[in-house]
Design a protein around this motif. Structure first.
Motif, PDB file in Angstrom:
ATOM      1  N   SER A  84       6.453  -4.549  -0.898  1.00 51.02           N
ATOM      2  CA  SER A  84       5.438  -3.857  -0.107  1.00 51.02           C
ATOM      3  C   SER A  84       4.681  -2.939  -1.059  1.00 51.02           C
ATOM      4  CB  SER A  84       6.069  -3.050   1.033  1.00 51.02           C
ATOM      5  OG  SER A  84       6.808  -1.967   0.506  1.00 51.02           O
ATOM      6  N   ILE A  85       3.433  -2.682  -0.715  1.00 49.18           N
ATOM      7  CA  ILE A  85       2.588  -1.797  -1.519  1.00 49.18           C
ATOM      8  C   ILE A  85       2.174  -0.643  -0.616  1.00 49.18           C
ATOM      9  CG2 ILE A  85       0.397  -1.603  -2.759  1.00 49.18           C
ATOM     10  CD1 ILE A  85       0.550  -4.671  -3.191  1.00 49.18           C
ATOM     11  N   PHE A  86       2.480   0.577  -1.033  1.00 51.59           N
ATOM     12  CA  PHE A  86       2.129   1.766  -0.244  1.00 51.59           C
ATOM     13  C   PHE A  86       1.010   2.503  -0.964  1.00 51.59           C
ATOM     14  CE2 PHE A  86       2.904   6.357   0.693  1.00 51.59           C
ATOM     15  CZ  PHE A  86       2.554   6.319   2.039  1.00 51.59           C
ATOM     16  N   ILE A  87      -0.113   2.674  -0.274  1.00 55.60           N
ATOM     17  CA  ILE A  87      -1.270   3.334  -0.887  1.00 55.60           C
ATOM     18  C   ILE A  87      -1.582   4.608  -0.103  1.00 55.60           C
ATOM     19  CG2 ILE A  87      -3.680   3.079  -1.608  1.00 55.60           C
ATOM     20  CD1 ILE A  87      -3.277   0.058  -1.586  1.00 55.60           C
ATOM     21  N   SER A  88      -1.615   5.725  -0.814  1.00 60.87           N
ATOM     22  CA  SER A  88      -1.930   7.016  -0.196  1.00 60.87           C
ATOM     23  C   SER A  88      -2.811   7.806  -1.150  1.00 60.87           C
ATOM     24  CB  SER A  88      -0.646   7.785   0.112  1.00 60.87           C
ATOM     25  OG  SER A  88      -0.065   8.227  -1.107  1.00 60.87           O
TER      26      SER A  88
ATOM     27  N   SER B  44      -2.434 -10.187   8.943  1.00 61.91           N
ATOM     28  CA  SER B  44      -2.364  -9.329  10.130  1.00 61.91           C
ATOM     29  C   SER B  44      -2.743  -7.890   9.787  1.00 61.91           C
ATOM     30  CB  SER B  44      -0.936  -9.355  10.683  1.00 61.91           C
ATOM     31  OG  SER B  44      -0.742  -8.315  11.629  1.00 61.91           O
ATOM     32  N   VAL B  45      -3.425  -7.246  10.734  1.00 55.63           N
ATOM     33  CA  VAL B  45      -3.670  -5.805  10.654  1.00 55.63           C
ATOM     34  C   VAL B  45      -3.194  -5.198  11.984  1.00 55.63           C
ATOM     35  CG1 VAL B  45      -5.388  -3.981  10.383  1.00 55.63           C
ATOM     36  CG2 VAL B  45      -5.671  -6.155   9.156  1.00 55.63           C
ATOM     37  N   ASN B  46      -2.483  -4.088  11.911  1.00 55.75           N
ATOM     38  CA  ASN B  46      -2.007  -3.472  13.155  1.00 55.75           C
ATOM     39  C   ASN B  46      -3.133  -2.726  13.866  1.00 55.75           C
ATOM     40  OD1 ASN B  46      -2.101  -1.478  11.156  1.00 55.75           O
ATOM     41  ND2 ASN B  46      -0.322  -0.380  11.928  1.00 55.75           N
ATOM     42  N   ASP B  47      -2.960  -2.579  15.190  1.00 55.74           N
ATOM     43  CA  ASP B  47      -3.942  -1.854  15.989  1.00 55.74           C
ATOM     44  C   ASP B  47      -3.411  -0.445  16.287  1.00 55.74           C
ATOM     45  OD1 ASP B  47      -2.164  -2.002  18.108  1.00 55.74           O
ATOM     46  OD2 ASP B  47      -3.298  -3.476  19.238  1.00 55.74           O
ATOM     47  N   PRO B  48      -4.129   0.355  17.063  1.00 54.49           N
ATOM     48  CA  PRO B  48      -3.676   1.748  17.282  1.00 54.49           C
ATOM     49  C   PRO B  48      -2.297   1.850  17.938  1.00 54.49           C
ATOM     50  CG  PRO B  48      -5.990   1.547  17.863  1.00 54.49           C
ATOM     51  CD  PRO B  48      -5.494   0.145  17.597  1.00 54.49           C
ATOM     52  N   GLU B  49      -1.857   0.789  18.639  1.00 53.08           N
ATOM     53  CA  GLU B  49      -0.513   0.810  19.237  1.00 53.08           C
ATOM     54  C   GLU B  49       0.512   0.172  18.301  1.00 53.08           C
ATOM     55  OE1 GLU B  49      -3.292  -0.088  21.121  1.00 53.08           O
ATOM     56  OE2 GLU B  49      -3.260   1.953  21.892  1.00 53.08           O
TER      57      GLU B  49
ATOM     58  N   TYR C 123       7.318   4.943   7.393  1.00 54.92           N
ATOM     59  CA  TYR C 123       6.207   5.813   6.972  1.00 54.92           C
ATOM     60  C   TYR C 123       5.705   6.597   8.186  1.00 54.92           C
ATOM     61  CZ  TYR C 123       6.361   2.865   2.827  1.00 54.92           C
ATOM     62  OH  TYR C 123       6.774   2.180   1.712  1.00 54.92           O
ATOM     63  N   PRO C 124       5.671   7.929   8.101  1.00 53.71           N
ATOM     64  CA  PRO C 124       5.521   8.752   9.303  1.00 53.71           C
ATOM     65  C   PRO C 124       4.110   8.901   9.862  1.00 53.71           C
ATOM     66  CG  PRO C 124       5.803  10.130   7.364  1.00 53.71           C
ATOM     67  CD  PRO C 124       5.944   8.724   6.898  1.00 53.71           C
ATOM     68  N   ASN C 125       3.078   8.670   9.106  1.00 50.70           N
ATOM     69  CA  ASN C 125       1.735   9.060   9.550  1.00 50.70           C
ATOM     70  C   ASN C 125       0.957   7.964  10.269  1.00 50.70           C
ATOM     71  OD1 ASN C 125       2.110  11.659   8.535  1.00 50.70           O
ATOM     72  ND2 ASN C 125       1.500  11.009   6.469  1.00 50.70           N
ATOM     73  N   LYS C 126       1.677   7.079  10.959  1.00 49.44           N
ATOM     74  CA  LYS C 126       1.040   5.979  11.689  1.00 49.44           C
ATOM     75  C   LYS C 126       0.042   5.228  10.801  1.00 49.44           C
ATOM     76  CE  LYS C 126       1.870   7.842  16.231  1.00 49.44           C
ATOM     77  NZ  LYS C 126       1.394   8.121  17.574  1.00 49.44           N
ATOM     78  N   PRO C 127       0.528   4.691   9.695  1.00 50.35           N
ATOM     79  CA  PRO C 127      -0.381   4.068   8.722  1.00 50.35           C
ATOM     80  C   PRO C 127      -0.898   2.712   9.201  1.00 50.35           C
ATOM     81  CG  PRO C 127       1.884   3.671   8.094  1.00 50.35           C
ATOM     82  CD  PRO C 127       1.931   4.575   9.300  1.00 50.35           C
ATOM     83  N   ALA C 128      -1.910   2.238   8.498  1.00 52.07           N
ATOM     84  CA  ALA C 128      -2.329   0.845   8.668  1.00 52.07           C
ATOM     85  C   ALA C 128      -1.309  -0.048   7.986  1.00 52.07           C
ATOM     86  CB  ALA C 128      -3.707   0.630   8.041  1.00 52.07           C
TER      87      ALA C 128
ATOM     88  N   ILE D  67       1.065  -4.367   3.006  1.00 54.21           N
ATOM     89  CA  ILE D  67       0.336  -3.278   2.338  1.00 54.21           C
ATOM     90  C   ILE D  67       0.203  -2.164   3.372  1.00 54.21           C
ATOM     91  CG2 ILE D  67      -1.795  -2.602   1.164  1.00 54.21           C
ATOM     92  CD1 ILE D  67      -2.290  -5.713   0.824  1.00 54.21           C
ATOM     93  N   VAL D  68       0.694  -1.006   3.029  1.00 54.88           N
ATOM     94  CA  VAL D  68       0.699   0.123   3.974  1.00 54.88           C
ATOM     95  C   VAL D  68      -0.286   1.171   3.472  1.00 54.88           C
ATOM     96  CG1 VAL D  68       2.129   1.876   5.084  1.00 54.88           C
ATOM     97  CG2 VAL D  68       3.115  -0.359   4.496  1.00 54.88           C
ATOM     98  N   ILE D  69      -1.199   1.575   4.342  1.00 58.52           N
ATOM     99  CA  ILE D  69      -2.267   2.507   3.947  1.00 58.52           C
ATOM    100  C   ILE D  69      -2.122   3.792   4.750  1.00 58.52           C
ATOM    101  CG2 ILE D  69      -4.755   2.816   3.647  1.00 58.52           C
ATOM    102  CD1 ILE D  69      -3.971   0.243   2.344  1.00 58.52           C
ATOM    103  N   ASP D  70      -1.887   4.891   4.042  1.00 58.55           N
ATOM    104  CA  ASP D  70      -1.788   6.214   4.679  1.00 58.55           C
ATOM    105  C   ASP D  70      -2.934   7.073   4.143  1.00 58.55           C
ATOM    106  OD1 ASP D  70      -1.227   8.708   5.619  1.00 58.55           O
ATOM    107  OD2 ASP D  70       0.827   8.794   4.834  1.00 58.55           O
TER     108      ASP D  70
END
Lengths: 586, 79
Positions: free
Chosen positions: A119-123, A174-179, A151-156, A203-206
């Motif tokens: 996984s790739i975490f980008i902040s 896939s991309v997650n939605d607000p829920e 990851y706590p900040n409800k990331p993409a 890929i997690v985007i915070d």
């Protein structure tokens, strides 16, 4: 702070931040993914090999405050499904968060040397890699849930299901939605497989603490976004309680059926007797009756004011699937002869979990039905095919390769594809302009590339006769060019409907782009700039070996008359060749 | 003579007795136009974007024929 390119090398697990070079600085969204792919990917490379890349870019205005319905993210690369360049874009959380981190594009290249998954975490603090062997084999519902736990900040969360892990040509991203549901897909063209080749499961985007999006001219931006917002909220289609808000894109099911252009039972008829049962009206009735979390008032990303999305609940009102698009309900419904919306919903959830494009998946089942694998209408049988794909059985792997591979496996002649990609939910024999788009698009058969349905069926942006061949080359090119521009903005393509009818909205869109970027862009530049993007893509495809002879609809559409209008595809090859002739003339 | 009338999407609220895709069978006089029928069943002109007759787009002044399948459609698009 100037925006950066984040280059991620999966061979070395290294990320570098680069300035945006001058040659790419005019572009964002699709224009930027295509420019980077053209510059950095060998057109003749194998899509699953080490020389392909995945490029991810938000649009010009994405992430800027109060630009309406502007959360799109473009994904680019060379497509395993088509062999062409590919840009496929999605809603969901990713675009705004990438933009707010000050990132113009993410380029992912190379392949892990150890066959491991990451996984790739980008902040705001940079890029972190983590080995995630434990996620392998998991579907996107579970992956999204686990990422939000970690990851706590409800990331993409941008991710691939089992289909992408298996490098199947119908694997979407896939991309997650607000829920945090995985229903938003950069679905078409198999870029999920290209991400899988890179060894990237997620890929997690915070964006917390990110610099945000700079606005070059705040007054101009505000003026533009207000004009655009007014057009969206005024137009009958996109206003609150209008067709898209109340019924979603599936408002079209009954209408296209009424026009005789609803591809049915693998493109063998233009009307489906069960259309009403799988229509947007039926979906809305079920949502309203079941209550619970069900709603037709759902944005796929924060700040969307069109809200064509919905949450379809199970019978107890618990979340089941989001969203049942028109294309999806058609592909898994009418085109398979299935009139049970519950099975359509179940199969959509399977696609969202495994990571499959619903259009290609439905067409694949329909082609297999045509080849005698199942009877048309066999909903149980259709549903079971998804578990074959999830498990990676030999049959599942064939289905996961999409329509052309499946048609060969089952000896089917009626193969509704162009450049390897199957057609969406509009019959080109009954709606000629969209056939020109399917034939000539740089993406393979794709309705979003040049949506002539607007004037041909909906009376939006003028009215033209869908059954006539006249002037359809020009119509398709104009729509393809305008679309290419909108795909750079980050705005949802559905803003096109109000701004085609309301000139102030068109001007406002361009002004908002000029306001954010500082570029000298007006509504008069839209078509010309769109054509620049199309030219880049077309030349890539030519270098990959595509010729005008690839811009053709399948033979059966010239041979078989489609009821109820009993029409064949009769567009002259010379007309199709004219659509992109300007690339070598201008 | 008789015609079949269908309405979809946001126009369904004007003929609430019809299930999705169901038709009202309507008796009309010869010479009745699509626009006349629209007015008779109470569809506001500013909400009807498209009229289809027998799967073809038609204008409001087209005269209905016996057995016609007529559909009134509001602003729709998507995909």
């Amino acid at each position: 702070m100037a925006k950066k390119i984040v280059r991620i090398d999966m061979s070395e697990l290294v990320a570098t931040y680069e300035n945006v070079p001058e040659k790419w600085s005019r572009w964002a969204g699709r224009g930027l993914t295509s420019a980077i792919v053209v510059d950095e990917v060998d057109p003749t490379c194998h899509p699953l090999g080490p020389n392909n890349k995945i490029v991810i870019a938000p649009g010009w205005v994405t992430g800027s405050p109060a630009a309406p319905s502007s959360g799109r993210t473009s994904f680019g690369g060379k497509s395993p499904l088509t062999g062409t360049i590919k840009e496929t874009n999605s809603g969901g959380l990713s675009g705004q968060k990438i933009a707010k981190l000050g990132i113009a594009a993410i380029i992912i290249e190379g392949m892990p040397k150890n066959d491991k998954w990451y996984s790739i975490f980008i902040s705001k603090d940079g890029v972190e890699f983590e080995e995630v062997g434990g996620l392998v084999g998991k579907g996107m519902y579970e992956v999204d849930e686990l990422m939000w736990e970690k990851y706590p900040n409800k990331p993409a969360v941008i991710g691939i299901g089992q289909a992408g892990e298996m490098k199947l040509s119908n694997a979407g991203i896939s991309v997650n939605d607000p829920e945090n549901e995985p229903g938003r897909y950069a679905g078409r063209g198999g870029l999920g497989a290209v991400m899988g080749v890179r060894g990237v499961k997620a890929i997690v985007i915070d964006d917390k603490g990110g610099p945000g999006v700079e606005i070059a001219d705040k007054d101009l931006f505000t003026q533009g976004r207000k004009k655009l917002t007014a057009a969206i909220t005024e137009h009958a289609l996109t206003k609150k309680d209008g067709g898209l808000h109340a019924f979603g894109t599936n408002v079209l099911m009954n209408i296209i059926n009424e026009a005789g252009g609803l591809p049915t039972r693998n493109f063998s008829a233009g009307q489906f007797e069960g259309a009403a049962k799988i229509s947007g009206e039926a979906v809305a009735e079920n949502i309203n009756e079941r209550g619970g979390v069900g709603t037709t008032d759902h944005p796929c990303h924060p700040g969307c004011i069109i809200k064509c999305s919905s949450i379809y609940p199970d019978e107890k009102g618990n979340p089941f699937v989001s969203v049942l698009e028109y294309e999806t309900a058609w592909a898994l419904g009418a085109n398979c002869g299935i009139d049970d919306i519950e099975y359509v919903a179940k199969m959509t959830r399977e696609c969202n979990d495994i990571g499959l494009d619903t259009i290609e998946a439905g067409n694949t089942i329909a082609v297999a039905m045509d080849g005698g694998y199942l009877e048309f209408g066999d909903k149980e049988g259709a549903f079971k095919t998804f578990d074959e794909i999830r498990k990676g059985t030999p049959l599942g792997r064939i289905f996961g390769q999409g329509v052309e591979a499946t048609a060969k496996a089952f000896g089917v002649y009626r193969v509704p594809t162009v450049k390897g990609q199957s057609m969406p939910a509009y019959e080109p024999r009954a709606i000629k302009g969209i056939g020109v788009t399917y034939a000539t698009s740089t993406m393979g058969a794709d309705h979003t590339s040049g949506y002539t349905i607007a004037p041909e069926i909906a009376g939006v942006g003028g009215k033209v006769d869908p059954l006539s061949n006249a002037d359809k080359a020009e119509l398709s090119l104009t729509f393809q060019a305008a679309t290419a521009f909108i795909d750079c903005t980050g705005y949802c393509l559905f803003i096109a409907f109000p701004i085609l009818d309301i000139a102030e909205g068109w001007a406002g869109m361009a002004e908002s782009v000029a306001g954010v970027t500082g570029m000298d862009v007006t509504g008069d530049d839209v078509i010309a700039m769109g054509k620049e993007v199309l030219k880049m893509e077309r030349l890539f495809n030519e270098a990959a070996g595509f010729t005008p002879e690839d811009d053709r609809l399948p033979e059966f559409m010239r041979d078989e008359a489609l009821p109820p209008h009993n029409v064949k595809w009769t567009m002259a090859d010379e007309v199709l060749d004219k659509v992109y002739a300007w690339v070598h003339e201008d | 003579m008789k015609v079949e009338i269908r309405v979809f999407a946001t126009l369904r609220r004007y003929l609430p007795e019809l299930g999705i895709g169901e038709a009202r069978i309507m008796e009309i006089e010869p010479g009745t136009s699509m626009g006349d029928i629209q007015e008779a069943i109470g569809l506001p002109a500013d909400e009807v974007k498209i009229i289809m007759c027998n799967n073809l787009n038609v204008e409001p002044d087209v005269i209905a024929q016996d057995g016609d399948r007529i559909t009134y459609i509001p602003a729709v698009a998507g995909g």
